[in-house]
Scaffold this active site. Structure first.
Site, PDB file in Angstrom:
ATOM      1  N   SER A 134       0.792  -1.238   0.000  1.00  0.00           N
ATOM      2  CA  SER A 134       0.000   0.000   0.000  1.00  0.00           C
ATOM      3  C   SER A 134       0.819   1.282   0.000  1.00  0.00           C
ATOM      4  O   SER A 134       0.269   2.355  -0.244  1.00  0.00           O
ATOM      5  CB  SER A 134      -0.919   0.028   1.213  1.00  0.00           C
ATOM      6  OG  SER A 134      -2.043  -0.761   0.972  1.00  0.00           O
ATOM      7  N   LYS A 167       0.640   3.494  -2.922  1.00  0.00           N
ATOM      8  CA  LYS A 167      -0.501   4.399  -3.158  1.00  0.00           C
ATOM      9  C   LYS A 167      -0.084   5.867  -3.136  1.00  0.00           C
ATOM     10  O   LYS A 167      -0.670   6.695  -3.818  1.00  0.00           O
ATOM     11  CB  LYS A 167      -1.585   4.135  -2.096  1.00  0.00           C
ATOM     12  CG  LYS A 167      -2.230   2.755  -2.229  1.00  0.00           C
ATOM     13  CD  LYS A 167      -3.090   2.418  -1.015  1.00  0.00           C
ATOM     14  CE  LYS A 167      -3.707   1.025  -1.141  1.00  0.00           C
ATOM     15  NZ  LYS A 167      -4.426   0.615   0.084  1.00  0.00           N
ATOM     16  N   TYR A 221      -2.737  -1.992 -10.542  1.00  0.00           N
ATOM     17  CA  TYR A 221      -2.782  -1.887  -9.074  1.00  0.00           C
ATOM     18  C   TYR A 221      -2.064  -3.090  -8.440  1.00  0.00           C
ATOM     19  O   TYR A 221      -1.250  -2.926  -7.535  1.00  0.00           O
ATOM     20  CB  TYR A 221      -4.242  -1.798  -8.596  1.00  0.00           C
ATOM     21  CG  TYR A 221      -4.345  -1.845  -7.091  1.00  0.00           C
ATOM     22  CD1 TYR A 221      -3.955  -0.761  -6.318  1.00  0.00           C
ATOM     23  CD2 TYR A 221      -4.792  -2.999  -6.442  1.00  0.00           C
ATOM     24  CE1 TYR A 221      -4.017  -0.815  -4.926  1.00  0.00           C
ATOM     25  CE2 TYR A 221      -4.861  -3.062  -5.057  1.00  0.00           C
ATOM     26  CZ  TYR A 221      -4.467  -1.969  -4.306  1.00  0.00           C
ATOM     27  OH  TYR A 221      -4.514  -2.032  -2.939  1.00  0.00           O
ATOM     28  N   TYR A 277      -4.584   4.019   7.897  1.00  0.00           N
ATOM     29  CA  TYR A 277      -5.929   3.445   7.930  1.00  0.00           C
ATOM     30  C   TYR A 277      -6.688   3.858   9.190  1.00  0.00           C
ATOM     31  O   TYR A 277      -6.624   5.013   9.584  1.00  0.00           O
ATOM     32  CB  TYR A 277      -5.864   1.910   7.782  1.00  0.00           C
ATOM     33  CG  TYR A 277      -5.077   1.516   6.579  1.00  0.00           C
ATOM     34  CD1 TYR A 277      -5.537   1.843   5.310  1.00  0.00           C
ATOM     35  CD2 TYR A 277      -3.863   0.874   6.683  1.00  0.00           C
ATOM     36  CE1 TYR A 277      -4.814   1.520   4.187  1.00  0.00           C
ATOM     37  CE2 TYR A 277      -3.131   0.538   5.555  1.00  0.00           C
ATOM     38  CZ  TYR A 277      -3.618   0.867   4.321  1.00  0.00           C
ATOM     39  OH  TYR A 277      -2.891   0.558   3.218  1.00  0.00           O
ATOM     40  N   VAL A 331       1.101  -3.881   3.779  1.00  0.00           N
ATOM     41  CA  VAL A 331       1.016  -5.201   4.413  1.00  0.00           C
ATOM     42  C   VAL A 331       2.284  -6.047   4.219  1.00  0.00           C
ATOM     43  O   VAL A 331       2.408  -7.099   4.816  1.00  0.00           O
ATOM     44  CB  VAL A 331      -0.229  -6.009   3.946  1.00  0.00           C
ATOM     45  CG1 VAL A 331      -1.498  -5.408   4.493  1.00  0.00           C
ATOM     46  CG2 VAL A 331      -0.266  -6.135   2.442  1.00  0.00           C
TER      47      VAL A 331
HETATM   48  O1  DON Z   1      -4.823  -6.148  -0.804  1.00  0.00           O
HETATM   49  C1  DON Z   1      -4.278  -5.207  -1.344  1.00  0.00           C
HETATM   50  O2  DON Z   1      -4.923  -4.379  -1.979  1.00  0.00           O
HETATM   51  C2  DON Z   1      -2.780  -5.129  -1.114  1.00  0.00           C
HETATM   52  N1  DON Z   1      -2.053  -5.789  -2.033  1.00  0.00           N
HETATM   53  C3  DON Z   1      -2.302  -3.829  -0.624  1.00  0.00           C
HETATM   54  C4  DON Z   1      -2.863  -3.603   0.730  1.00  0.00           C
HETATM   55  C5  DON Z   1      -1.992  -3.031   1.776  1.00  0.00           C
HETATM   56  O3  DON Z   1      -0.795  -2.980   1.754  1.00  0.00           O
HETATM   57  C6  DON Z   1      -2.776  -2.602   2.931  1.00  0.00           C
HETATM   58  N2  DON Z   1      -1.903  -2.100   3.921  1.00  0.00           N
HETATM   59  N3  DON Z   1      -1.691  -2.103   5.016  1.00  0.00           N
END
Ligand code: DON
Length: 368
Positions: A65, A68, A190, A242, A260
Site C-alpha cells: 500500500s 498508493k 494496481y 488506515y 502489508v
Molecule cells: O490487498 C491489497 O490491496 C494489497 N495488495 C495492498 C494492501 C496493503 O498494503 C494494505 N496495507 N496495510
C-alpha cells in the site's frame, strides 16, 4: 539519552525491539507468508542526503500500500488537484484498508489511501496504454529511489489470484463511472504496483524525497512536482495508517504510510524520512514494530510536527534601519545627499539570518 552517534542510537533501538514478537505476517496473500517474521530493518535518510540504516535494511519486500502515495502524486501531476478530487475524496474513512468506502450517490472513494481510492487513482494515470502507464510508473520509482525497480512476479500472481475483493471494488467504481478505463487493466496495474520490490533504505529515501519538496536528496532528481507534495503528505497525515490514522498523528505526529509487506514510512517535512520494515502486522494491517519504533523515534527526538520548540522572531532579525539614518562611506554630491535624506526613509534594510517564518515575516517586514 546518551549516544555518541545517531547510528549508535538506531542500533540500540534495533536491539530493544529485536525480540518483540507481537502481530502476525499477512496471510491473505499467500506469497506474503514467506516473509521471515523476525526481519527488522530501520533506516533514516535526511534531506541533506545522509543515510543511516541498521538490521535488515537491505532485505527486499513488496511495497504494497505504500505504492498508493507514489501513484497519487502521479495522478495529481497528470490531472491537477481539482480533477483528482472529483474522482477521489480526501476524508479519512476510519475503516479498514479494504473497506468499500464510497460516497453515497456518487461512488467516490473516501480517500486515495484505502484500496478503493487507490484503484481509482491508478485509473487516472494519463498514458494511453497499460504498458505506457507501467513504464512511467517504474520510471517515477527510479526517480524516487535512484535505481531501477522490479516487480516480484510471484507476489503479483498471488495478489491477482486472491484479489476478488479488489476486483469487486474495481467493478463498483466502474459502475459509478469513477473508473473510466478498462477495469481489468486498472486492477492489473494496481496489483503490479503493490508487488514492486523495495528495501527499508528505499522507503526512507521516498520519505526523504517527500520531505525535500519532491527532490531525491541523494541524486538531486525531481520525483514529484513541489506543488503536489503537500497534498500527498496531507492524505498521508490524515489517512495513511488506515483506522489508526488519528492515533498515529496524535502520537507520532508525522505523515506516514504503511503496507502489508511490513513497511512503514514517515516523513518530517524539510528534515527527513524514516522507514521501518518488520513484517508482523497488527489488527489494522500496520507493521506492529513499525508503529512502535516510529513512536519511539518521534518521542526521543521531539519530531512531532505540532511540537514547536523554537521561536524564530528574535533570532532571525538582527537589525532593521532605513537609509535616511545609515549611510555608506561613498562620497555623494549635494543633490544626491538631499535626495537621500528626503527619500531614504523609503529604503528599508533588514539584516536577517536563518529561516524567516510567517511570524518573523510579520514582525520584520510588516512590522506589527
Ligand atoms: O490487498 C491489497 O490491496 C494489497 N495488495 C495492498 C494492501 C496493503 O498494503 C494494505 N496495507 N496495510
Amino acid at each position: 539519552m546518551k549516544m555518541n552517534s545517531f547510528f549508535n542510537y538506531l542500533e540500540t533501538l534495533h536491539r530493544d525491539y529485536a525480540d518483540v514478537a507481537d502481530g502476525a505476517v499477512a496471510s491473505y496473500i499467500p506469497e506474503l507468508l514467506k516473509a521471515d517474521p523476525a526481519w527488522l530493518g530501520i533506516a533514516v535518510v535526511t534531506v541533506d542526503g545522509h543515510v543511516y540504516q541498521v538490521g535488515d535494511s537491505q532485505q527486499e519486500f513488496t511495497i504494497q500500500s505504500i505504492s498508493k502515495i507514489i501513484t497519487y502524486g502521479m495522478a495529481l501531476e497528470d490531472n491537477g488537484t481539482e480533477d483528482v478530487l472529483k474522482k477521489v475524496d480526501v476524508e479519512p474513512s476510519g475503516e479498514a484498508f479494504n473497506s468499500i468506502s464510497l460516497e453515497p450517490g456518487t461512488g467516490r472513494p473516501r480517500n486515495p489511501m484505502i484500496n478503493a481510492g487507490a484503484i481509482a487513482t491508478v485509473s487516472l494515470l494519463a498514458e494511453a496504454t497499460p504498458a505506457a502507464r507501467l513504464k512511467r510508473m517504474l520510471d517515477v520509482y527510479k526517480r524516487y529511489l535512484g535505481h531501477e525497480v522490479a516487480i516480484d512476479d510471484s507476489v503479483y500472481q498471488s495478489e491477482k489470484e486472491t484479489g476478488h475483493r479488489n476486483r469487486a471494488i474495481g467493478y463498483m467504481l466502474r459502475n459509478y463511472e469513477i473508473i473510466e478505463k478498462e477495469t481489468d487493466e486498472v486492477l492489473d496495474l494496481y496489483f503490479k504496483q503493490c508487488s514492486i520490490l523495495v528495501n527499508c533504505r528505499d522507503l526512507a529515501l521516498i520519505g526523504a524525497t517527500l520531505a525535500n519538496n519532491g527532490v531525491n536528496p541523494i541524486t538531486g532528481v525531481r520525483a514529484l512536482k513541489g506543488q503536489f507534495v503537500p497534498h500527498v503528505l496531507g492524505v498521508m497525515g490524515s489517512c495513511g495508517m488506515y483506522d489508526y490514522s488519528g492515533a498515529w498523528i496524535y502520537n507520532v505526529g508525522m505523515p506516514a504510510k504503511s503496507g502489508v509487506g511490513g513497511g512503514v514510512v514517515a516523513v518530517l517535512p524539510g528534515q527527513l524520512g524514516i522507514a521501518v520494515f518488520s513484517p508482523r502486522l497488527d489488527d489494522r494491517g500496520n507493521s506492529f514494530r513499525g508503529v512502535e519504533i516510529c513512536k519511539r523515534i518521534s518521542k526521543d527526538f521531539g519530531l512531532h510536527l505540532f511540537y514547536s520548540s523554537q521561536t524564530t522572531i528574535s533570532t532571525v532579525l538582527h537589525s532593521r534601519y532605513d537609509t535616511s539614518t545609515v549611510r555608506s562611506k561613498r562620497n555623494r554630491n549635494q543633490e544626491q545627499t538631499r535626495l537621500l535624506s528626503e527619500l531614504g526613509k523609503q529604503v528599508k534594510v533588514f539584516k536577517l539570518a536563518g529561516d524567516l517564518m510567517f511570524t518573523g515575516f510579520r514582525k520584520t517586514v510588516w512590522n506589527f
